[in-house]
Motif scaffolding. Sequence first.
Motif, PDB file in Angstrom:
ATOM      1  N   ALA A   2       0.838  -1.203   0.000  1.00 26.79           N
ATOM      2  CA  ALA A   2       0.000   0.000   0.000  1.00 26.79           C
ATOM      3  C   ALA A   2       0.872   1.252   0.000  1.00 26.79           C
ATOM      4  N   SER A   3       0.354   2.305  -0.612  1.00 26.22           N
ATOM      5  CA  SER A   3       1.095   3.558  -0.618  1.00 26.22           C
ATOM      6  C   SER A   3       1.037   4.197   0.771  1.00 26.22           C
ATOM      7  N   PHE A   4       1.932   5.133   0.989  1.00 26.73           N
ATOM      8  CA  PHE A   4       1.982   5.832   2.274  1.00 26.73           C
ATOM      9  C   PHE A   4       0.639   6.501   2.562  1.00 26.73           C
ATOM     10  N   LYS A   5       0.087   7.164   1.566  1.00 29.87           N
ATOM     11  CA  LYS A   5      -1.189   7.865   1.735  1.00 29.87           C
ATOM     12  C   LYS A   5      -2.318   6.881   2.079  1.00 29.87           C
ATOM     13  N   GLU A   6      -2.315   5.721   1.429  1.00 24.35           N
ATOM     14  CA  GLU A   6      -3.330   4.695   1.710  1.00 24.35           C
ATOM     15  C   GLU A   6      -3.221   4.196   3.145  1.00 24.35           C
ATOM     16  N   LEU A   7      -1.996   4.030   3.630  1.00 21.88           N
ATOM     17  CA  LEU A   7      -1.796   3.568   5.005  1.00 21.88           C
ATOM     18  C   LEU A   7      -2.341   4.581   6.006  1.00 21.88           C
ATOM     19  N   LEU A   8      -2.140   5.874   5.708  1.00 19.89           N
ATOM     20  CA  LEU A   8      -2.628   6.914   6.616  1.00 19.89           C
ATOM     21  C   LEU A   8      -4.154   6.950   6.637  1.00 19.89           C
ATOM     22  N   GLN A   9      -4.775   6.706   5.497  1.00 16.36           N
ATOM     23  CA  GLN A   9      -6.230   6.782   5.415  1.00 16.36           C
ATOM     24  C   GLN A   9      -6.901   5.508   5.919  1.00 16.36           C
ATOM     25  N   LYS A  10      -6.190   4.392   5.822  1.00 15.02           N
ATOM     26  CA  LYS A  10      -6.752   3.093   6.215  1.00 15.02           C
ATOM     27  C   LYS A  10      -6.904   2.985   7.734  1.00 15.02           C
ATOM     28  N   ASN A  11      -5.999   3.609   8.462  1.00 14.14           N
ATOM     29  CA  ASN A  11      -5.983   3.491   9.919  1.00 14.14           C
ATOM     30  C   ASN A  11      -6.346   4.828  10.559  1.00 14.14           C
ATOM     31  N   SER A  12      -7.131   4.780  11.630  1.00 13.14           N
ATOM     32  CA  SER A  12      -7.593   5.994  12.291  1.00 13.14           C
ATOM     33  C   SER A  12      -6.447   6.782  12.922  1.00 13.14           C
ATOM     34  N   VAL A  13      -5.578   6.087  13.672  1.00 13.13           N
ATOM     35  CA  VAL A  13      -4.453   6.748  14.340  1.00 13.13           C
ATOM     36  C   VAL A  13      -3.160   6.061  13.898  1.00 13.13           C
ATOM     37  N   VAL A  14      -2.259   6.871  13.311  1.00 11.35           N
ATOM     38  CA  VAL A  14      -1.002   6.340  12.774  1.00 11.35           C
ATOM     39  C   VAL A  14       0.158   7.183  13.295  1.00 11.35           C
ATOM     40  N   LEU A  15       1.152   6.510  13.831  1.00 13.96           N
ATOM     41  CA  LEU A  15       2.381   7.174  14.256  1.00 13.96           C
ATOM     42  C   LEU A  15       3.472   6.799  13.260  1.00 13.96           C
ATOM     43  N   VAL A  16       4.038   7.798  12.605  1.00 17.92           N
ATOM     44  CA  VAL A  16       5.102   7.568  11.629  1.00 17.92           C
ATOM     45  C   VAL A  16       6.432   7.904  12.293  1.00 17.92           C
ATOM     46  N   ASP A  17       7.359   6.960  12.225  1.00 24.81           N
ATOM     47  CA  ASP A  17       8.680   7.104  12.828  1.00 24.81           C
ATOM     48  C   ASP A  17       9.717   7.190  11.717  1.00 24.81           C
ATOM     49  N   PHE A  18      10.224   8.389  11.473  1.00 27.16           N
ATOM     50  CA  PHE A  18      11.312   8.567  10.510  1.00 27.16           C
ATOM     51  C   PHE A  18      12.612   8.330  11.266  1.00 27.16           C
ATOM     52  N   SER A  19      13.393   7.351  10.807  1.00 25.77           N
ATOM     53  CA  SER A  19      14.610   6.993  11.526  1.00 25.77           C
ATOM     54  C   SER A  19      15.684   6.533  10.545  1.00 25.77           C
ATOM     55  N   ALA A  20      16.834   6.156  11.086  1.00 27.74           N
ATOM     56  CA  ALA A  20      17.943   5.624  10.290  1.00 27.74           C
ATOM     57  C   ALA A  20      18.667   4.563  11.113  1.00 27.74           C
ATOM     58  N   GLU A  21      19.196   3.566  10.415  1.00 28.43           N
ATOM     59  CA  GLU A  21      19.881   2.468  11.105  1.00 28.43           C
ATOM     60  C   GLU A  21      21.084   2.947  11.910  1.00 28.43           C
ATOM     61  N   TRP A  22      21.797   3.951  11.431  1.00 26.88           N
ATOM     62  CA  TRP A  22      23.021   4.429  12.067  1.00 26.88           C
ATOM     63  C   TRP A  22      22.750   5.368  13.248  1.00 26.88           C
TER      64      TRP A  22
END
Length: 99
Positions: A2-22
Amino acid sequence: MASFKELLQKNSVVLVDFSAEWCGPCQTLAPILHEVKEHYGDKLSIIKIDVDKNQALARNFSVQGVPTMILYKDGLQVWRQSGVLLKSEIVKIIDKFQV
């Protein structure tokens, strides 16, 4: 997938964590977010985005430091924070927007 936008619309409350392995703080935040997910179960979706693998998406959201968390309620951004927070602090913020 699913696209990012679809994931946001599919779920009522979404927490997005922008991170990096390092990123040390990102590694500190990961188990905290796991505990937050366990606390809410199906009521909360958490999407982890690696800024190195998704540079265009990170740029679109003006992510300049990691970790950056963005909370969405019904597809709309309601909160944003860079840095590590305690589980209790994250839960308190999410509870403001829970139904």
